[in-house]
Design a protein around this motif. Structure first.
Motif, short mmCIF file in Angstrom:
data_model
loop_
_atom_site.label_atom_id
_atom_site.label_comp_id
_atom_site.label_asym_id
_atom_site.label_seq_id
_atom_site.Cartn_x
_atom_site.Cartn_y
_atom_site.Cartn_z
N GLY A 8 -4.19 -2.61 8.06
CA GLY A 8 -3.27 -3.08 9.08
C GLY A 8 -1.83 -2.67 8.76
N ASP A 9 -0.91 -3.24 9.51
CA ASP A 9 0.50 -2.88 9.35
C ASP A 9 1.14 -3.60 8.18
OD1 ASP A 9 0.35 -1.24 11.57
OD2 ASP A 9 1.27 -2.69 12.93
N GLN A 10 2.13 -2.95 7.59
CA GLN A 10 2.95 -3.55 6.54
C GLN A 10 4.39 -3.13 6.80
OE1 GLN A 10 1.93 -2.08 2.62
NE2 GLN A 10 2.67 -0.03 3.03
N TYR A 62 0.85 -1.19 0.00
CA TYR A 62 0.00 0.00 0.00
C TYR A 62 0.89 1.24 0.00
CZ TYR A 62 -2.89 3.74 1.87
OH TYR A 62 -3.53 4.94 2.06
N ARG A 63 0.53 2.21 -0.82
CA ARG A 63 1.15 3.53 -0.75
C ARG A 63 0.07 4.57 -0.96
NH1 ARG A 63 4.91 3.81 -6.21
NH2 ARG A 63 3.21 3.62 -7.67
N THR A 64 0.34 5.77 -0.53
CA THR A 64 -0.68 6.81 -0.49
C THR A 64 -0.93 7.50 -1.83
OG1 THR A 64 0.90 8.54 0.07
CG2 THR A 64 -0.11 7.33 1.91
N GLY A 65 -0.02 7.37 -2.76
CA GLY A 65 -0.12 8.08 -4.03
C GLY A 65 0.67 9.38 -4.03
N THR A 66 1.29 9.70 -2.91
CA THR A 66 2.12 10.89 -2.83
C THR A 66 3.58 10.53 -3.10
OG1 THR A 66 0.68 11.88 -1.17
CG2 THR A 66 2.91 12.75 -1.30
N PHE A 101 9.30 -0.83 11.99
CA PHE A 101 8.52 -2.06 11.94
C PHE A 101 9.20 -3.07 11.02
CE2 PHE A 101 4.97 -4.69 10.36
CZ PHE A 101 4.44 -5.12 11.57
N GLY A 102 9.58 -2.64 9.85
CA GLY A 102 10.28 -3.52 8.92
C GLY A 102 11.63 -3.94 9.45
N PHE A 103 12.33 -3.02 10.11
CA PHE A 103 13.65 -3.35 10.66
C PHE A 103 13.55 -4.46 11.69
CE2 PHE A 103 17.01 -2.87 13.79
CZ PHE A 103 18.12 -3.03 12.98
N LYS A 104 12.52 -4.40 12.54
CA LYS A 104 12.34 -5.47 13.54
C LYS A 104 12.21 -6.82 12.85
CE LYS A 104 9.31 -5.19 16.73
NZ LYS A 104 8.15 -4.91 17.57
N THR A 112 3.92 -9.65 6.45
CA THR A 112 2.91 -9.07 7.31
C THR A 112 2.32 -7.84 6.65
OG1 THR A 112 4.12 -9.83 9.24
CG2 THR A 112 2.50 -8.09 9.61
N ARG A 113 1.03 -7.72 6.70
CA ARG A 113 0.36 -6.56 6.10
C ARG A 113 -0.28 -5.76 7.19
NH1 ARG A 113 2.73 -8.68 2.46
NH2 ARG A 113 1.94 -9.60 0.60
#
Length: 143
Positions: free
Chosen positions: A101-103, A78-82, A127-130, A142-143
């Protein structure tokens, strides 16, 4: 050389679309032959890799191939489009918090010249680093 607005928009849209579709040829077509890709994920994906630097399409290709093997399902990033661009650099975020949820949280930074990516850096959020730090690649979905 400064990239055109059309180059920037094309790379922004096509990079995301080809990666999600697992289209390696389409993704690689956006990179210059001698492009540099820097990502900590290279350490987890490519056996024997001691740094996160991939130089040239001949090193970038195995990274994307390993990603398809390691993560067989379609990515739903998911990305915001910005996105932001100054005519030479293009950047956007895959935020941790999404409507579903989280990604894995990433920032993509790309230098663009002559309509191609010449230097691509991927910065990981907490979050990704963990997940990456655990080296448990199944958690990266994970999403």
């Amino acid at each position: 050389m400064t990239a055109t607005s059309a180059d920037i928009l094309r790379i922004y849209e096509q990079w995301h679309a080809t990666v999600k579709a697992r289209d390696i040829e389409g993704t690689l077509s956006l990179y210059a032959e001698d492009a540099l890709l820097e990502t900590p994920l290279a350490l987890a994906m490519l056996p024997g890799k001691t740094d996160g630097i991939l130089q040239g399409k001949h090193e970038i290709r195995p990274f994307f191939e390993a990603g398809i093997r390691k993560f067989p399902g379609e990515a739903t990033w998911y990305r915001t489009g910005t996105f932001f661009c100054n005519g030479r650099q293009l950047t956007w975020e895959y935020p941790r918090a999404t409507p579903h949820g989280d990604q894995v949280d990433l920032v993509e930074m790309m230098d663009i010249a002559d309509g191609l990516i010449t230097h691509h850096r991927v910065y990981w959020g907490w979050f990704g680093f963990k997940l990456l730090n655990r080296r448990d690649a199944t958690l990266l979905q994970t999403r």
